[in-house]
Design a protein around this motif. Structure first.
Motif, mmCIF file in Angstrom:
data_model
loop_
_atom_site.group_PDB
_atom_site.id
_atom_site.type_symbol
_atom_site.label_atom_id
_atom_site.label_comp_id
_atom_site.label_asym_id
_atom_site.label_seq_id
_atom_site.Cartn_x
_atom_site.Cartn_y
_atom_site.Cartn_z
ATOM 1 N N ALA A 12 -22.676 33.832 -35.342
ATOM 2 C CA ALA A 12 -22.090 32.629 -35.208
ATOM 3 C C ALA A 12 -23.227 31.963 -34.228
ATOM 4 N N VAL A 13 -24.048 33.058 -33.194
ATOM 5 C CA VAL A 13 -24.990 32.387 -32.343
ATOM 6 C C VAL A 13 -26.274 31.953 -33.064
ATOM 7 N N TRP A 14 -26.672 32.548 -33.858
ATOM 8 C CA TRP A 14 -27.773 31.923 -34.745
ATOM 9 C C TRP A 14 -27.460 30.953 -35.641
ATOM 10 N N ALA A 15 -26.391 30.736 -36.289
ATOM 11 C CA ALA A 15 -25.956 29.944 -37.146
ATOM 12 C C ALA A 15 -26.021 28.516 -36.216
ATOM 13 N N THR A 16 -25.311 28.551 -34.992
ATOM 14 C CA THR A 16 -25.275 27.571 -34.095
ATOM 15 C C THR A 16 -26.685 26.942 -33.861
ATOM 16 N N VAL A 17 -27.542 27.886 -33.428
ATOM 17 C CA VAL A 17 -28.778 27.430 -33.151
ATOM 18 C C VAL A 17 -29.373 26.784 -34.286
ATOM 19 N N LEU B 77 -23.877 22.360 -40.624
ATOM 20 C CA LEU B 77 -24.874 21.450 -40.528
ATOM 21 C C LEU B 77 -24.192 20.019 -40.524
ATOM 22 N N SER B 78 -23.087 19.961 -41.366
ATOM 23 C CA SER B 78 -22.403 18.542 -41.309
ATOM 24 C C SER B 78 -21.670 18.048 -40.461
ATOM 25 N N PHE B 79 -21.167 19.104 -39.721
ATOM 26 C CA PHE B 79 -20.221 18.890 -38.512
ATOM 27 C C PHE B 79 -21.045 18.356 -37.248
ATOM 28 N N VAL B 80 -22.234 19.143 -36.979
ATOM 29 C CA VAL B 80 -23.141 19.112 -36.017
ATOM 30 C C VAL B 80 -23.829 17.753 -36.066
ATOM 31 N N THR B 81 -24.324 17.316 -37.503
ATOM 32 C CA THR B 81 -25.017 15.882 -37.594
ATOM 33 C C THR B 81 -23.908 14.836 -37.419
ATOM 34 N N THR B 82 -22.740 14.865 -37.662
ATOM 35 C CA THR B 82 -21.744 13.847 -37.602
ATOM 36 C C THR B 82 -21.521 13.749 -35.968
ATOM 37 N N ALA B 83 -21.231 14.945 -35.273
ATOM 38 C CA ALA B 83 -20.940 14.824 -33.757
ATOM 39 C C ALA B 83 -22.236 14.113 -33.190
ATOM 40 N N VAL B 84 -23.650 14.411 -33.510
ATOM 41 C CA VAL B 84 -24.576 14.175 -32.882
ATOM 42 C C VAL B 84 -25.016 12.758 -33.229
ATOM 43 N N LYS B 85 -24.673 12.389 -34.470
ATOM 44 C CA LYS B 85 -24.860 10.938 -34.848
ATOM 45 C C LYS B 85 -23.955 9.810 -34.141
ATOM 46 N N ALA B 86 -22.877 10.133 -33.978
ATOM 47 C CA ALA B 86 -22.039 9.496 -33.093
ATOM 48 C C ALA B 86 -22.415 9.113 -31.797
ATOM 49 N N ARG B 87 -23.005 10.229 -31.195
ATOM 50 C CA ARG B 87 -23.252 10.085 -29.796
ATOM 51 C C ARG B 87 -24.706 9.181 -29.959
ATOM 52 N N VAL B 88 -25.585 9.209 -30.789
ATOM 53 C CA VAL B 88 -26.912 8.636 -30.682
ATOM 54 C C VAL B 88 -26.480 7.031 -31.071
ATOM 55 N N MET B 89 -25.547 6.817 -31.931
ATOM 56 C CA MET B 89 -25.385 5.560 -32.391
ATOM 57 C C MET B 89 -24.767 4.802 -30.953
ATOM 58 N N PRO C 80 -31.035 14.010 -22.357
ATOM 59 C CA PRO C 80 -29.679 13.888 -21.391
ATOM 60 C C PRO C 80 -28.874 13.214 -22.001
ATOM 61 N N ILE C 81 -29.147 11.947 -22.498
ATOM 62 C CA ILE C 81 -27.848 11.250 -23.028
ATOM 63 C C ILE C 81 -27.270 11.813 -24.146
ATOM 64 N N ALA C 82 -28.061 12.248 -25.141
ATOM 65 C CA ALA C 82 -27.624 12.925 -26.327
ATOM 66 C C ALA C 82 -26.953 14.177 -26.239
ATOM 67 N N ALA C 83 -27.105 14.748 -24.982
ATOM 68 C CA ALA C 83 -26.832 16.046 -24.717
ATOM 69 C C ALA C 83 -25.002 16.335 -24.906
ATOM 70 N N PRO C 84 -24.146 15.395 -24.658
ATOM 71 C CA PRO C 84 -22.781 15.753 -24.728
ATOM 72 C C PRO C 84 -22.250 15.771 -26.215
ATOM 73 N N GLY C 85 -23.108 15.058 -27.094
ATOM 74 C CA GLY C 85 -22.899 15.042 -28.602
ATOM 75 C C GLY C 85 -23.572 16.378 -29.347
ATOM 76 N N ILE C 86 -24.721 16.818 -28.697
ATOM 77 C CA ILE C 86 -25.414 17.930 -29.233
ATOM 78 C C ILE C 86 -24.370 19.179 -28.699
ATOM 79 N N ALA C 87 -24.022 19.115 -27.234
ATOM 80 C CA ALA C 87 -23.134 20.412 -27.011
ATOM 81 C C ALA C 87 -22.029 20.379 -27.855
ATOM 82 N N ALA C 88 -21.405 19.290 -28.133
ATOM 83 C CA ALA C 88 -20.026 19.247 -28.938
ATOM 84 C C ALA C 88 -20.088 19.884 -30.435
ATOM 85 N N GLY C 89 -21.461 19.690 -30.934
ATOM 86 C CA GLY C 89 -21.706 19.931 -32.298
ATOM 87 C C GLY C 89 -22.074 21.158 -32.195
ATOM 88 N N ALA C 90 -22.783 21.948 -31.162
ATOM 89 C CA ALA C 90 -22.982 23.195 -31.223
ATOM 90 C C ALA C 90 -21.548 24.141 -30.958
#
Length: 267
Positions: free
Chosen positions: A74-79, A147-159, A186-196
């Protein structure tokens, strides 16, 4: 009538509390039965209170080994999923290139596709490549579907990010690296953390894809499934309760940190 008026005013709150109770009820059952002392092999009916399982959570053979393996995967897959998903999200939002629309659509396929289909497809791929099923095939499979779940979460934050903040940093002579580290990240961090966090939970909990691509490797969900056929040890409830408590504490800590930042930012 006063009762009806009160119900209308608080209907949303009541519905939310009922939904929350419905979601938490299985966790409460798991928590209660972690203190049970069953007479037989199955921990399905309450017998008497006991702390034996909490005193010896690794008392069942191979359980803690499978738990450790699941945590490592789980840790390595998350990273892996977080790094790749973040880069993909920034590329899809910030850049224009050919097949961008197709990639946007493909990103959602693992989330929409039944897990058994993805599991069988990955197994076919690994067998055709001659790969030995085990830790690495599980890790690759977990990174692919997380990968898809992380991309979706971060993408929403970046947009939702205001590009004028980065432009202001560049106007103040900040370089690309400084702008990214001090403004963009720092601005994108909440989306990255949520995806992780979502990737970690999905990877640790996955059974179907893991079962297809594990070979002789046994993760914690596979151990739980196998144990349920012969008898359910109370230690499984102990591990589940501990994971639930840790997750709640992480969420509460995040809320406290966010509230402190908001309070400190106020004039």
């Amino acid at each position: 009538m006063p009762v009806l008026r009160w119900l209308r005013r608080h209907l949303i709150v009541i519905a939310g509390l009922l939904t929350l109770a419905y979601m938490i009820l299985p966790n409460i059952v798991v928590m209660v039965f972690s203190f049970n002392k069953p007479n037989g092999r199955f921990n399905y009916s309450w017998q008497r209170f006991s702390l034996d399982a909490w005193k010896d959570p690794c008392g069942v053979a191979d359980m803690c080994g499978s738990l450790s393996l699941s945590l490592q995967i789980a840790v390595w897959a998350t990273v892996g999923a977080t790094v790749l998903g973040t880069m993909i999200a920034f590329a899809l939002v910030r850049y224009r290139f050919r097949a961008r629309g197709a990639i946007n659509s493909l990103i959602f396929l693992p989330m929409a596709m039944p897990e058994v289909v993805m599991a069988a497809s990955l197994l076919t791929l690994f067998l055709n490549m001659g790969a030995q099923l085990g830790f690495w095939t599980i890790l690759i499979a977990h990174i692919m579907f997380c990968l898809s779940f992380v991309t979706t979460a971060v993408k929403a934050r970046v947009m939702s990010m205001d590009p004028r903040l980065e432009e202001a940093a560049r106007d103040l002579y900040a370089g690309p690296v400084q702008t990214f580290l001090r403004v963009t990240l720092p601005i994108a961090a909440p989306g990255i953390a949520a995806g992780a966090l979502l990737a970690f939970a999905l990877s640790f909990d996955d059974f179907i894809i893991t079962n297809f691509n594990a070979g002789s490797t046994v993760t914690f969900p596979m151990f739980v499934w196998g144990s349920a056929q012969r008898g359910t040890p109370v230690q499984i409830n102990v591990i589940g309760t501990a994971m639930f408590i840790i997750a709640v504490l992480v969420v509460l800590a995040g809320q406290l940190i966010a509230n402190r930042r908001k309070n400190s930012a106020r004039p």
